[in-house]
Design an enzyme around this catalytic site. Sequence first.
Site, short mmCIF file in Angstrom:
data_model
loop_
_atom_site.label_atom_id
_atom_site.label_comp_id
_atom_site.label_asym_id
_atom_site.label_seq_id
_atom_site.Cartn_x
_atom_site.Cartn_y
_atom_site.Cartn_z
N SER A 221 -2.61 7.39 13.43
CA SER A 221 -3.80 7.38 12.57
C SER A 221 -3.53 6.66 11.26
CB SER A 221 -4.25 8.81 12.29
OG SER A 221 -5.37 8.83 11.42
N ASP B 232 0.84 -1.20 0.00
CA ASP B 232 0.00 0.00 0.00
C ASP B 232 0.88 1.25 0.00
OD1 ASP B 232 -2.27 1.55 -0.02
OD2 ASP B 232 -2.95 1.00 1.98
N LYS B 233 0.23 2.36 -0.27
CA LYS B 233 0.86 3.68 -0.24
C LYS B 233 -0.05 4.63 0.52
CE LYS B 233 0.33 7.95 -2.18
NZ LYS B 233 -0.95 8.70 -2.24
N HIS B 234 0.55 5.59 1.22
CA HIS B 234 -0.25 6.59 1.91
C HIS B 234 0.41 7.95 1.78
CE1 HIS B 234 -3.42 7.88 4.66
NE2 HIS B 234 -2.52 8.71 5.16
N SER B 235 -0.41 8.97 1.62
CA SER B 235 0.08 10.35 1.57
C SER B 235 -0.31 11.07 2.84
CB SER B 235 -0.53 11.08 0.36
OG SER B 235 -0.27 12.47 0.44
N THR C 36 -8.83 11.21 -0.59
CA THR C 36 -9.01 10.23 -1.66
C THR C 36 -10.43 9.67 -1.66
OG1 THR C 36 -6.67 9.63 -1.65
CG2 THR C 36 -8.20 8.01 -2.56
N LYS D 206 -4.72 2.20 10.48
CA LYS D 206 -5.52 1.75 9.32
C LYS D 206 -4.69 0.82 8.43
CE LYS D 206 -6.61 5.95 7.90
NZ LYS D 206 -6.30 6.92 8.96
N LYS D 207 -3.46 1.21 8.18
CA LYS D 207 -2.63 0.42 7.26
C LYS D 207 -2.30 -0.95 7.85
CE LYS D 207 -2.71 3.55 4.19
NZ LYS D 207 -3.57 3.32 3.00
N ARG E 7 -10.25 15.29 15.55
CA ARG E 7 -9.02 16.05 15.26
C ARG E 7 -9.25 17.09 14.16
NH1 ARG E 7 -5.17 12.16 13.05
NH2 ARG E 7 -3.78 13.93 12.86
#
Length: 436
Positions: free
Chosen positions: A183, A80-83, A120, A187-188, A168
Site C-alpha cells: 500500500s 518523499d517521506k512516509h509514516s 495527513t 503510491k510512493k 482494509r
Amino acid sequence: MLTAEIIRKKRDKQTLSKAEIAEFIKGVTSGEVVDAQIAAMTMAILLNGMNNTETTDLTLAMRDSGEVMNWHDIDGVIVDKHSSGGVGDKVSLILAPLIAACGGYIPMISGRGLGHTGGTLDKFDSITGYQTAPSNKLFHDTVKKVGCAIIGQTGNLAPADKRIYAVRDVCATVESIDLITASILSKKLAAGLDCLVMDLKCGNGAFMSSLEDAVALAQSIVRVANTAGTKTKAVITDMNQVLGSTVGNALEVAEAVAYLKGENCNPRLHKITMELCAELLVTSRLSASLDEAHDKLQKVLTEGKALEKFAQMVATLGGPRDFCDDVWKYLPQAEIIRPVYAKDTGYVTAMDTRGIGLSVIELKGGRTTPQQKLNYANGYSQFCQLGDIADKEHPLAIIHASDENEYRRASQALQKLITISDKKPIPTNCIIKKIS
C-alpha cells in the site's frame, strides 16, 4: 483465471504467481473484483503472509494500476517521506516544506486516517479551500513551482490501492506487513521517487506495537523499494505517547504552522522531524553528512524559509494566501474548549496511545466507515507528555468537543487512558533504530 481460485490459493497458503497477482489487481481496478473478494484476499494475506517476490509483485501491480508520474522537466532530486501511522503525527506537514526549502522536490501522496491513527490528508482537508485532490497537472506544477505538494490519491495514481485501502480499514486487515508494504510503496513508486525515508512507528500507539514487528516491516519496505529502484531508508520511532502537543486535524495543522514559525517546538516532534529530514537529505545527496543536513535544516527553519514554502503550497493548491498569518481565521474551532485534569496528583508515567487515538474517533475526528464526514475541529491540545506533572494546575489535555456529552466522554476516557504515579519515569529515546 477465476478470482475465487486466486483467493483460494492464498487461503490455502500457496504462493501466488506474478500473473495471478496482476490479474487480481486488474480486477480490483476495473471493478470486476468486488469488495467482498478484496476483503477475503486481504484476510488470506494477513493470515498466511506473502514472500518477498509476491510482495514486490503486488506492489508493482498496484503501482501500475494507474499512471506513474515522471518529473523529467524538474532539474532536481524527487524525494518523499512516509509514516506507518501514529497518534498526533504531524511530521509530514513540517518535513515537506523543510525539504523543499533545502532544495529537494517532494510530491507527497498521503492517505486519510486508518484505524486509530490520524491521516495527513484529513488534516489538510481542514484548511479552507485547500485541494487535496487536484488534477495531476496542478500537482505537478505545484511541486515544480514550490518544491512540495501534499495531496491524496487521485483516480489515476495507484487506484487499486485506493480501493483496497478503504476495505482494509473496515475489515480488520490493516496490520499485515505485506499489505502495508504494498500500500505504501505503490503510491510512493507511482509518484516517481528517487529517494524515500520511512518513519516506522513502534509502541502502543502504532500498528506495529513490538520492535520485532516494526523491524520486519522496515526491512520489507526497504527491500521492496530498493528492488524497485528507489533508494530507501527506514527510521523506527517511538509511539508510546502522543507525538507533539495536539491530536486532531485542525489542531495538528495549527501546531505544525506554529512549529514552522518557531513559536511551539515540542522536543520529541522536533527530534523525530529533524532526524527524518536529515536522513532524506543525505540519502538524496543534498547534504554530505548528517551534521551538515542538521545545520542546513536549522538554518531554513530559523530564517523562515520553510514557513514560506508551506504558505506557498497552501496558496497554490487553493488555500488562503494569508493562511499562515492567522490560521484560526480559516481553521474550524470547536464549540467547547475545556481542560481535563487527572484524578490524582503525580507524574504522567504511561498512556494508552491507541486508546487516545480511538477517543478522537469518538469525538468524530476519525472514521468508523469510509464515507463518514469528520468534525475537523475536535480533538486535544496541550496534551501531556511522559514525565509531566499532572495536578490541578497542569491538565492532562485541553478537550475540543462539539457538546457537553462529547466533552464528558472524552474527559472520562483520558482519565482512564493516562497513568499517574508518584515516581517520575525514566526518559526514553524517541529514535529507536535505523535500517537501510
